[in-house]
Design a protein around this motif. Structure first.
Motif, PDB file in Angstrom:
ATOM      1  N   ASP A 123     -31.832  -3.576  25.237  1.00  0.00           N
ATOM      2  CA  ASP A 123     -31.259  -4.503  24.253  1.00  0.00           C
ATOM      3  C   ASP A 123     -29.870  -4.925  24.727  1.00  0.00           C
ATOM      4  N   LEU A 124     -29.821  -5.908  25.631  1.00  0.00           N
ATOM      5  CA  LEU A 124     -28.557  -6.305  26.252  1.00  0.00           C
ATOM      6  C   LEU A 124     -27.548  -6.806  25.226  1.00  0.00           C
ATOM      7  N   SER A 125     -28.012  -7.573  24.247  1.00  0.00           N
ATOM      8  CA  SER A 125     -27.102  -8.103  23.241  1.00  0.00           C
ATOM      9  C   SER A 125     -26.382  -6.978  22.506  1.00  0.00           C
ATOM     10  N   GLN A 126     -27.126  -5.929  22.095  1.00  0.00           N
ATOM     11  CA  GLN A 126     -26.509  -4.814  21.382  1.00  0.00           C
ATOM     12  C   GLN A 126     -25.636  -3.981  22.308  1.00  0.00           C
ATOM     13  N   ILE A 127     -26.064  -3.833  23.550  1.00  0.00           N
ATOM     14  CA  ILE A 127     -25.274  -3.095  24.529  1.00  0.00           C
ATOM     15  C   ILE A 127     -23.890  -3.714  24.665  1.00  0.00           C
ATOM     16  N   VAL A 128     -23.843  -5.035  24.822  1.00  0.00           N
ATOM     17  CA  VAL A 128     -22.564  -5.697  25.040  1.00  0.00           C
ATOM     18  C   VAL A 128     -21.774  -5.813  23.740  1.00  0.00           C
ATOM     19  N   GLU A 129     -22.481  -5.958  22.610  1.00  0.00           N
ATOM     20  CA  GLU A 129     -21.763  -5.982  21.330  1.00  0.00           C
ATOM     21  C   GLU A 129     -21.025  -4.665  21.114  1.00  0.00           C
ATOM     22  N   ASN A 130     -21.697  -3.547  21.402  1.00  0.00           N
ATOM     23  CA  ASN A 130     -21.032  -2.247  21.279  1.00  0.00           C
ATOM     24  C   ASN A 130     -19.851  -2.138  22.228  1.00  0.00           C
ATOM     25  N   ASP A 131     -20.038  -2.632  23.447  1.00  0.00           N
ATOM     26  CA  ASP A 131     -18.952  -2.610  24.433  1.00  0.00           C
ATOM     27  C   ASP A 131     -17.749  -3.393  23.922  1.00  0.00           C
ATOM     28  N   ASN A 132     -17.993  -4.598  23.408  1.00  0.00           N
ATOM     29  CA  ASN A 132     -16.889  -5.418  22.909  1.00  0.00           C
ATOM     30  C   ASN A 132     -16.195  -4.763  21.718  1.00  0.00           C
ATOM     31  N   ARG A 133     -16.957  -4.163  20.818  1.00  0.00           N
ATOM     32  CA  ARG A 133     -16.358  -3.500  19.655  1.00  0.00           C
ATOM     33  C   ARG A 133     -15.484  -2.325  20.088  1.00  0.00           C
ATOM     34  N   PHE A 134     -15.958  -1.586  21.077  1.00  0.00           N
ATOM     35  CA  PHE A 134     -15.191  -0.443  21.582  1.00  0.00           C
ATOM     36  C   PHE A 134     -13.845  -0.908  22.142  1.00  0.00           C
ATOM     37  N   HIS A 135     -13.883  -1.902  23.016  1.00  0.00           N
ATOM     38  CA  HIS A 135     -12.658  -2.374  23.659  1.00  0.00           C
ATOM     39  C   HIS A 135     -11.758  -3.138  22.690  1.00  0.00           C
ATOM     40  N   ALA A 136     -12.357  -3.728  21.651  1.00  0.00           N
ATOM     41  CA  ALA A 136     -11.541  -4.451  20.661  1.00  0.00           C
ATOM     42  C   ALA A 136     -10.563  -3.523  19.961  1.00  0.00           C
ATOM     43  N   VAL A 137     -10.930  -2.264  19.795  1.00  0.00           N
ATOM     44  CA  VAL A 137     -10.022  -1.309  19.146  1.00  0.00           C
ATOM     45  C   VAL A 137      -8.696  -1.240  19.902  1.00  0.00           C
ATOM     46  N   ILE A 138      -8.760  -1.337  21.224  1.00  0.00           N
ATOM     47  CA  ILE A 138      -7.546  -1.268  22.041  1.00  0.00           C
ATOM     48  C   ILE A 138      -6.641  -2.461  21.766  1.00  0.00           C
ATOM     49  N   VAL A 139      -7.202  -3.662  21.863  1.00  0.00           N
ATOM     50  CA  VAL A 139      -6.354  -4.852  21.733  1.00  0.00           C
ATOM     51  C   VAL A 139      -5.935  -5.090  20.286  1.00  0.00           C
ATOM     52  N   ARG A 141      -5.198  -2.773  18.113  1.00  0.00           N
ATOM     53  CA  ARG A 141      -4.123  -1.837  17.787  1.00  0.00           C
ATOM     54  C   ARG A 141      -2.770  -2.391  18.209  1.00  0.00           C
ATOM     55  N   ALA A 142      -2.724  -3.215  19.255  1.00  0.00           N
ATOM     56  CA  ALA A 142      -1.448  -3.776  19.714  1.00  0.00           C
ATOM     57  C   ALA A 142      -0.855  -4.725  18.678  1.00  0.00           C
ATOM     58  N   GLY A 143      -1.699  -5.380  17.878  1.00  0.00           N
ATOM     59  CA  GLY A 143      -1.192  -6.275  16.843  1.00  0.00           C
ATOM     60  C   GLY A 143      -0.563  -7.542  17.388  1.00  0.00           C
ATOM     61  N   LEU A 144      -1.016  -7.992  18.552  1.00  0.00           N
ATOM     62  CA  LEU A 144      -0.490  -9.215  19.167  1.00  0.00           C
ATOM     63  C   LEU A 144      -1.568 -10.293  19.086  1.00  0.00           C
TER      64      LEU A 144
END
Length: 225
Positions: A123-139, A141-144
């Motif tokens: 399920d490539l769509s879900q794989i990448v959606e999870n990846d994006n959600r994970f990395h979104a936490v990083i950016v 948190r910066a609040g920029l």
């Protein structure tokens, strides 16, 4: 109400066309005619046009003279640039807030890791959606807001890279949790530079391997000639 309905229709059409591209139903180079798509989705051409413009911004389709809109071919240099930019934006975010995640952030990351463990193979769509959600936490948190916008614009570029990589997506589904667990440990350490190194390696080591493989392939082709 009418505007809400239009937006929902446009988003549904965007998602449907995107899915067709990712699953290979629409191959790179396939022409996307507005009228044919309008007939397929039972809509006017306006939401089709908006959907194609959205997909153009995501890098999935392109417009060219005498051809119109077609599914875009992703080149190795596109993949390299997308990952390089994402890595540097996330490292900038980490340095900005000195890798000081709140417990809520870490809890969110652990929850996404669990979802990665349970994603359906292939399920490539879900794989990448999870990846994006994970990395979104990083950016996030910066609040920029501008940094977040730049990063967000690359999200579906990341999806395209995955779809065009030639990887076994079933294997990727199995490996995704482990890959991100290693990254989580670096983020949770609170060590900014260690976290930055982990983010860079997470993105760029696969790209360097891809570059090496492409160079080797080109060299072999030259030798064969």
């Amino acid at each position: 109400m009418g505007e809400f309905a239009f937006q929902t229709l446009r988003e549904s059409i965007t998602s449907a066309i995107r899915s067709k591209i990712l699953t290979g139903e629409l191959q790179p180079g396939t022409k996307l005619a507005e009228q044919r798509l309008a007939e397929e989705f039972g809509s006017s051409r306006a939401p089709i046009r908006e959907a194609l413009r959205q997909l153009e911004q995501e890098g999935m389709v392109e417009y060219s003279r005498n051809v119109g809109c077609s599914v875009r071919r992703v080149k190795p240099e596109d993949a390299y640039e997308i990952y390089l930019l994402r890595a540097n934006l996330e490292m900038t975010a980490l340095r900005y807030f000195d890798c000081k995640f709140q417990e809520e952030d870490l809890r969110t990351l652990r929850g996404i890791l669990e979802e990665m463990r349970n994603v359906r193979p292939g399920d490539l769509s879900q794989i990448v959606e999870n990846d994006n959600r994970f990395h979104a936490v990083i950016v996030q948190r910066a609040g920029l807001p501008r940094l977040l916008k730049f990063w967000d614009d690359l999200n579906y570029g990341n999806l395209l890279v995955g779809a065009s990589s030639g990887s076994n997506h079933e294997t990727l589904a199995q490996r995704q949790n482990g890959i991100h667990t290693k990254l989580y440990e670096a983020l949770a350490s609170g060590d900014t530079e260690a976290a930055c190194r982990a983010v860079y390696a997470h993105y760029m080591e696969p790209m360097e391997r891809m570059r090496s493989a492409n160079s080797a392939g080109q060299a072999a082709d030259g030798t064969a000639k």
